[in-house]
Write an enzyme that holds these catalytic residues in place. Structure first.
Site, mmCIF file in Angstrom:
data_model
loop_
_atom_site.group_PDB
_atom_site.id
_atom_site.type_symbol
_atom_site.label_atom_id
_atom_site.label_comp_id
_atom_site.label_asym_id
_atom_site.label_seq_id
_atom_site.Cartn_x
_atom_site.Cartn_y
_atom_site.Cartn_z
ATOM 1 N N GLU A 184 -11.237 -28.631 -43.727
ATOM 2 C CA GLU A 184 -12.425 -29.819 -43.801
ATOM 3 C C GLU A 184 -11.958 -30.977 -44.024
ATOM 4 O O GLU A 184 -12.467 -31.932 -44.819
ATOM 5 C CB GLU A 184 -13.484 -29.349 -44.937
ATOM 6 C CG GLU A 184 -14.375 -27.920 -44.740
ATOM 7 C CD GLU A 184 -15.501 -27.893 -45.547
ATOM 8 O OE1 GLU A 184 -15.232 -28.391 -46.689
ATOM 9 O OE2 GLU A 184 -16.599 -27.367 -45.367
ATOM 10 N N GLU A 264 -16.878 -20.585 -42.111
ATOM 11 C CA GLU A 264 -17.516 -20.383 -43.616
ATOM 12 C C GLU A 264 -18.981 -20.439 -43.545
ATOM 13 O O GLU A 264 -19.799 -21.460 -43.461
ATOM 14 C CB GLU A 264 -17.085 -21.726 -44.394
ATOM 15 C CG GLU A 264 -15.725 -21.930 -44.767
ATOM 16 C CD GLU A 264 -15.340 -23.180 -45.444
ATOM 17 O OE1 GLU A 264 -16.432 -23.557 -46.094
ATOM 18 O OE2 GLU A 264 -14.219 -23.404 -45.850
#
Length: 632
Positions: A184, A264
């Protein structure tokens, strides 16, 4: 042309897409024409779940992985926490619970594929997001950027780790189908594409040209701009509350072709100390999963499929307007509970998976047996201030002003700062710290009497009286370095001068404490108790023993009337309890740490105040959701 290929899901299910790949060539590739992965030339999509080996006791690895396999998962996603393995610069540990190669070999033995996320930064609500605290020994280092000092440390680590990974890649005959670069990165302020390019070069050099490398970011345009890089396949993450079409539309804007991937998919959420226990409905999670599978997407259920436990000092912290440390339990309201038990959510997920692919034949392995060992009486062993010779055998460091944990090369745990009052203080004076300088909690003793606690983003002053020469001690606790949400390095300890009525205190003796070393060596059970005040407040050790009735089953320990501290059983650090703040009221004790036939040694470090009758209660189930308000 639409951005979806729902027909792909039907073709995948029917196995109707084939190519002319030679059967001997093992490959795992992107197919931009049919918007899918190809495994050995055949269209493939994975249904995966995350498990963190560092949060699961090694004896339980097989049980948890088998339950994941029996849930219908083809794949598991695995983080590698750098700081778990390179404990000091150039000092590596791949033994016991840290034997990542043994864990990966076990996944292969059980027929699972692996998506590997070796960082170097992993977030994961893990101490400092997996980055080693020793990076901060260079105070001006810029983490997660092209800073040469940071890149040198990263490259040194990757040269140790990735050669262990390469023979386990799918193309080499192993089971690792893809490898994530960073984590991320688009959410980080630096937006340093040169850093991502450097990582891409290092991963390619060490893993070869064939392995599929990818990134993961949220569906926000700004984060996808900073987190993606040509040469890395861009995937996204979102939870069950999101609009699936919109979220995958965001992925399509950076990857117009190729497989849809949610790396995710949030099955639950984490807990912070002092907030309510998080939960996410099983029906909601199942519905979102089915919506994505109908689009032919590949999905990883992270955060989490099985969460486990933040043993010892490994829990991290988020920074969201304030410092928010993560609880010891990493149950996450996940399909497999903290103790590895199948939940209603697991069966809901399994039912959805069964609509898209056959489930493995056979029953789901049952919950592990639990045992309520009952009440165990403890006795006060010693006040912390009376055993500094044991906890800091090399003696204190003298310094005019306080030093940070990092300056002292102390990674986890506690440091004690000792000085004396410079003058008489007949009227209550303000003992205070500058803003953001208590990292993270300071337990204050005057003449060895506990006065109260100073706290980061909380109370930073106390009122004291005393005489010139009176001893002043402040025990500083590191509650976990920030893993997400702040752009600054998270130094620990006293970061500024304590002052008395605005007059800085000086001439400190500083004791970096090696509490775990002493406890692991059996100190608190081999030496006689120190004669100490009978008082129950302030930092002190309590000890006791219990025997198991011929079985060593998992259990949960409750701390009735205790405040905050740590628990060791047989030298194993089970993590932090914080009864007074909650929500977590029990600590998970894996049966594998218990003895059969000989007494089990308990050591508790209580930091604020023990109950009049110091007892622990061992239960056969956890208590996660009781918040008693903030500690005084």
């Amino acid at each position: 042309a639409t951005i979806w290929l729902p027909a792909l899901a039907l073709l995948l299910a029917a196995g109707l897409l084939h190519t002319q790949a030679s059967p001997s060539a093992r490959s795992f590739q992107l197919d931009y024409e049919h918007n899918c992965f190809r495994k050995d030339g055949t269209p493939f999509r994975y249904i995966s779940g995350s498990i963190h080996y560092a949060r699961v006791p090694r004896p339980a690895w097989r049980d948890r992985l088998l339950k994941m396999y029996m849930s219908g998962l083809s794949t598991v996603q695995v983080y590698v926490p750098w700081n778990y393995h390179e404990t000091l610069p150039g000092v590596y540990d791949f033994t016991g619970n840290r034997d990542v190669e043994a864990f990966l070999d076990l996944t292969a033995e059980l027929g699972l594929l692996v998506i590997l996320r070796p960082g170097p930064y992993i977030c994961a609500e893990w101490e400092m997001g997996g980055l080693p605290a020793w990076l901060l020994w260079k105070p001006d280092i810029n983490l997660r950027t092209s800073d040469p000092a940071y890149l040198a440390a990263v490259d040194s680590w990757l040269h140790i780790l990735l050669p262990k990974i390469k023979p386990r890649l799918y193309q080499q005959g192993g089971n690792i189908i893809s490898v994530q670069v960073e984590n991320e990165y688009g959410s980080y302020y630096a937006c340093d594409s040169g850093y991502l390019r450097h990582l891409l070069g290092s991963f390619r050099a060490l893993l070869g040209s064939e392995v599929l490398l990818f990134t993961t970011d949220s569906a926000r345009a700004e984060e996808l701009r900073c987190g993606t890089l040509q040469g890395l396949y861009a995937t996204i993450d979102f939870g069950p509350g999101s609009n699936v079409t919109e979220a995958f539309g965001a992925q399509r804007r950076v990857e117009p072709k190729g497989p849809l991937v949610n790396s995710e998919y949030y099955t639950g959420w984490l807990d912070y100390w002092g907030e309510a226990h998080a939960s996410t409905s099983a029906a909601w999670v199942a519905r979102g999963l089915e919506d994505m599978l109908q689009l032919g997407a590949s999905i990883n259920m992270q955060y989490m499929f099985h969460g486990g436990t933040n043993f010892a000092y490994w829990s991290g912290a988020d920074y969201k307007d304030q410092y928010k440390p993560v609880t010891t339990s990493y149950d996450y309201d996940a399909p497999l509970s903290e103790a590895g038990d199948p939940t209603e959510k697991l069966f809901a997920v399994r039912t959805v998976i069964s609509k898209f692919q056959p489930l493995p034949v056979g029953p789901m392995p049952p919950a592990t047996p639990k045992y309520a060992y009952g009440w165990v009486a403890l006795q006060k062993y010693a006040d912390l201030l009376d055993v500094l010779d044991v906890l800091c055998p090399s003696g204190p460091i003298q310094s005019q002003f306080p030093l940070t944990f990092e300056a002292l090369k102390q990674v986890h745990g506690f440091v004690l700062y000792h000085t004396q009052l410079p003058c008489d203080v007949p009227d209550p004076a303000t003992l205070g710290a500058p803003p953001h300088s208590i990292c993270d909690r300071g337990y204050v003793m005057l003449q060895k009497e506990y006065q109260g606690t100073l706290e980061r983003d909380g109370q930073t002053t106390l009122h004291v009286t005393g005489r010139a020469g009176d001893t002043l001690d402040i025990l500083l606790e590191n509650m976990g370095r920030i893993s997400f949400g702040a752009n600054t390095s998270d130094f620990k300890g006293l970061l500024g001068n304590l002052s008395l009525n605005s007059r800085p205190l000086s001439n400190w003796l500083i004791y970096p404490l090696a509490i775990d070393t002493a406890v692991q060596q059996g100190w608190s059970h081999t030496a006689l108790p120190k004669t100490s005040s009978g008082g129950r407040v302030g930092p002190a050790f309590y000890t006791g023993t219990f025997e198991t009735p011929g079985i060593a089953w998992d259990t949960f320990v409750k701390f009735p009337g205790w405040s905050k501290g740590l628990l060791w059983i047989n030298g194993f650090n089970l993590g932090r309890y914080w009864t007074r703040r909650g929500p977590q009221q029990t600590l998970f004790v894996p049966g594998s740490v218990l003895h059969v036939g000989i007494p089990n040694n308990i050591t508790v470090l209580e930091l604020e105040g023990a109950p009049p009758t110091p007892v622990l209660l061992f239960l056969d189930r956890p208590l996660y959701n009781r918040t008693l308000g903030c500690s005084s």
